[in-house]
Design an enzyme around this catalytic site. Structure first.
Site, PDB file in Angstrom:
ATOM      1  N   LYS A 243     -13.777   5.606  91.072  1.00  0.00           N
ATOM      2  CA  LYS A 243     -15.165   5.167  90.855  1.00  0.00           C
ATOM      3  C   LYS A 243     -15.323   3.776  91.470  1.00  0.00           C
ATOM      4  O   LYS A 243     -15.238   2.757  90.792  1.00  0.00           O
ATOM      5  CB  LYS A 243     -15.491   5.172  89.355  1.00  0.00           C
ATOM      6  CG  LYS A 243     -16.992   5.176  89.068  1.00  0.00           C
ATOM      7  CD  LYS A 243     -17.268   5.574  87.628  1.00  0.00           C
ATOM      8  CE  LYS A 243     -18.719   5.404  87.235  1.00  0.00           C
ATOM      9  NZ  LYS A 243     -19.621   6.409  87.806  1.00  0.00           N
TER      10      LYS A 243
ATOM     11  N   LEU B   3     -15.554  13.059  91.159  1.00  0.00           N
ATOM     12  CA  LEU B   3     -15.341  12.086  90.100  1.00  0.00           C
ATOM     13  C   LEU B   3     -15.061  12.857  88.811  1.00  0.00           C
ATOM     14  O   LEU B   3     -15.751  13.837  88.505  1.00  0.00           O
ATOM     15  CB  LEU B   3     -16.584  11.208  89.917  1.00  0.00           C
ATOM     16  CG  LEU B   3     -16.308  10.044  88.966  1.00  0.00           C
ATOM     17  CD1 LEU B   3     -15.523   8.952  89.665  1.00  0.00           C
ATOM     18  CD2 LEU B   3     -17.586   9.491  88.394  1.00  0.00           C
TER      19      LEU B   3
HETATM   20  N1  PLP Z   1     -20.005  12.309  89.822  1.00  0.00           N
HETATM   21  C1  PLP Z   1     -20.479  11.177  90.398  1.00  0.00           C
HETATM   22  C2  PLP Z   1     -20.430  11.058  91.884  1.00  0.00           C
HETATM   23  C3  PLP Z   1     -20.997  10.145  89.597  1.00  0.00           C
HETATM   24  O1  PLP Z   1     -21.452   9.015  90.171  1.00  0.00           O
HETATM   25  C4  PLP Z   1     -21.037  10.322  88.194  1.00  0.00           C
HETATM   26  C5  PLP Z   1     -21.564   9.281  87.318  1.00  0.00           C
HETATM   27  O2  PLP Z   1     -22.010   8.240  87.722  1.00  0.00           O
HETATM   28  C6  PLP Z   1     -20.573  11.520  87.652  1.00  0.00           C
HETATM   29  C7  PLP Z   1     -20.046  12.491  88.495  1.00  0.00           C
HETATM   30  C8  PLP Z   1     -20.615  11.777  86.178  1.00  0.00           C
HETATM   31  O3  PLP Z   1     -19.662  11.012  85.499  1.00  0.00           O
HETATM   32  P1  PLP Z   1     -19.878  10.580  83.998  1.00  0.00           P
HETATM   33  O4  PLP Z   1     -20.056  11.829  83.199  1.00  0.00           O
HETATM   34  O5  PLP Z   1     -18.621   9.865  83.648  1.00  0.00           O
HETATM   35  O6  PLP Z   1     -21.084   9.723  83.962  1.00  0.00           O
END
Ligand code: PLP
Length: 278
Positions: free
Chosen positions: A146, A202
Site C-alpha cells: 500500500k 491489495l
Molecule cells: N484495493 C485497492 C487498490 C485499494 O486502494 C483499497 C483501499 O484503499 C482496497 C483494495 C480495499 O482495502 P481495504 O478493505 O483495506 O480498505
C-alpha cells in the site's frame, strides 16, 4: 471539524504542518499509507491495518519511526482531539526529505502525517449498487504494497467517472484483479469468488472481514482469479473496502449483472458486515 493533525510528534493545526519540497513522497511517491475506518469513535480492525502497514514498510525497506503500539495510541488520541465518531483516519509515512536522488538517503527521517475526515457510511450506493467499467490494470507487480504511488488507480477512477460509471474494475489480459480503490467479489451458484491475496491485489482489510463473515455464514468462498466474462455472467458482484464497505455492482460495461439489482448473498454479507460495526 478535523482540524487537528498529527505529524508524528505533535498534534497541530493543518496550517502548522511543514512538509519539505524535498520530501521523497513528493518526488517519488516513496512512502506507505493506510486509511482506517472509525466507527463509534474507535479504529475498526486496527490490527489488520497495522499488519499491512508493517508488511508494506518492510517491503519498501522503510523503517517505521515509531512502534505500531505508539502509532495506534497516537491515532486514538487524534480521533479524540477531533471528536470524530464516524469517519476515517488517513496516515502516511514517507522516507523523509533529502535532495532529489534515487538511492535511499543516509540522513533522512521518516515523515509522518495523519488526520481525520468525517465520512458517513455510503448508505445510498450500498442500497442501490454502482455501475462500473472494466479497465486494463497497468500497475506494477507489487500491488500488495500500500504505497503512495497511485497514478494508475487515479487514471482508472477518472476514466470510470468520465464514462458515467462510479468505479473501474481492473483486469490483466481479461483476468480481473481488483478495483481502483477496493477489492471485488462475484457470486456464482451460491459461492463467493475473489482473487487470491497475492502480489496482484491489495490485501483488503474489508476483503478479509467479508471472507470471514461468509465462511461463518456457511457461504462457500473460493479464492481464485476470475475473468471479465465470468464477472459479466455472475449471479451477483460487489466491491469491498474501508469506505465502501460492501457495495453491490449492478452493471459492468453497460451490461446488467443478473437482473441488475443487488442479490441475496450481497445483502446477507452487508447485514453481517453491519453487525461487526456494533
Ligand atoms: N484495493 C485497492 C487498490 C485499494 O486502494 C483499497 C483501499 O484503499 C482496497 C483494495 C480495499 O482495502 P481495504 O478493505 O483495506 O480498505
Amino acid at each position: 471539524m478535523s482540524s487537528v493533525y498529527w505529524d508524528g510528534r505533535r498534534f497541530v493545526g493543518k496550517e502548522e504542518i511543514r512538509i519539505s519540497p524535498d520530501d521523497r513522497g513528493y518526488y517519488f511517491g516513496d512512502g506507505v499509507y493506510e486509511v482506517f475506518r472509525v466507527y463509534g469513535g474507535r479504529l475498526y480492525e486496527p490490527k489488520a491495518h497495522f499488519d499491512r502497514l508493517v508488511r508494506t514498510a518492510d517491503g519498501l525497506r522503510l523503517k517505521l519511526p515509531l512502534s505500531v503500539e505508539a502509532i495506534e495510541e497516537n491515532l486514538t488520541r487524534l480521533i479524540a482531539h477531533n471528536r470524530l465518531s464516524e469517519g476515517t483516519v488517513y496516515m502516511q509515512i514517507t522516507r523523509g526529505a533529502a535532495p532529489r536522488s534515487h538511492p535511499f538517503p543516509q540522513e533522512a527521517e521518516p515523515v509522518v502525517l495523519a488526520y481525520c475526515n468525517e465520512v458517513p457510511r455510503p448508505a445510498a450506493s450500498m442500497e442501490a449498487g454502482i455501475k462500473a467499467i472494466t479497465v486494463p490494470d497497468i500497475r506494477w507487480l507489487r500491488c500488495d504494497y500500500k504505497t503512495l504511488n497511485l497514478l494508475p488507480n487515479v487514471l482508472a477512477k477518472q476514466e470510470a467517472l468520465d464514462a458515467g460509471a462510479q468505479d473501474a474494475i481492473l483486469h490483466r489480459d481479461g483476468t480481473v484483479t481488483e478495483c481502483s480503490a477496493s477489492n471485488i467479489m462475484i457470486v456464482k451458484d451460491g459461492a463467493v469468488v475473489t482473487h487470491p491475496a497475492d502480489n496482484w491485489i491489495l490485501h483488503g482489510v474489508t476483503r478479509g472481514v467479508v471472507l470471514r463473515l461468509a465462511r461463518a455464514s456457511e457461504i462457500e468462498t473460493i479464492e481464485r482469479a476470475f475473468t471479465v466474462e465470468e464477472l459479466l455472467n455472475a449471479d451477483e458482484a460487489f466491491i469491498t473496502g474501508t469506505t465502501v464497505e460492501v457495495t453491490p455492482v449492478v452493471a459492468v460495461d453497460g451490461q446488467a449483472i443478473d437482473n441488475g439489482s443487488p442479490g441475496p448473498v450481497t445483502r446477507r454479507l452487508q447485514r453481517e458486515f453491519a453487525a461487526t460495526i456494533g
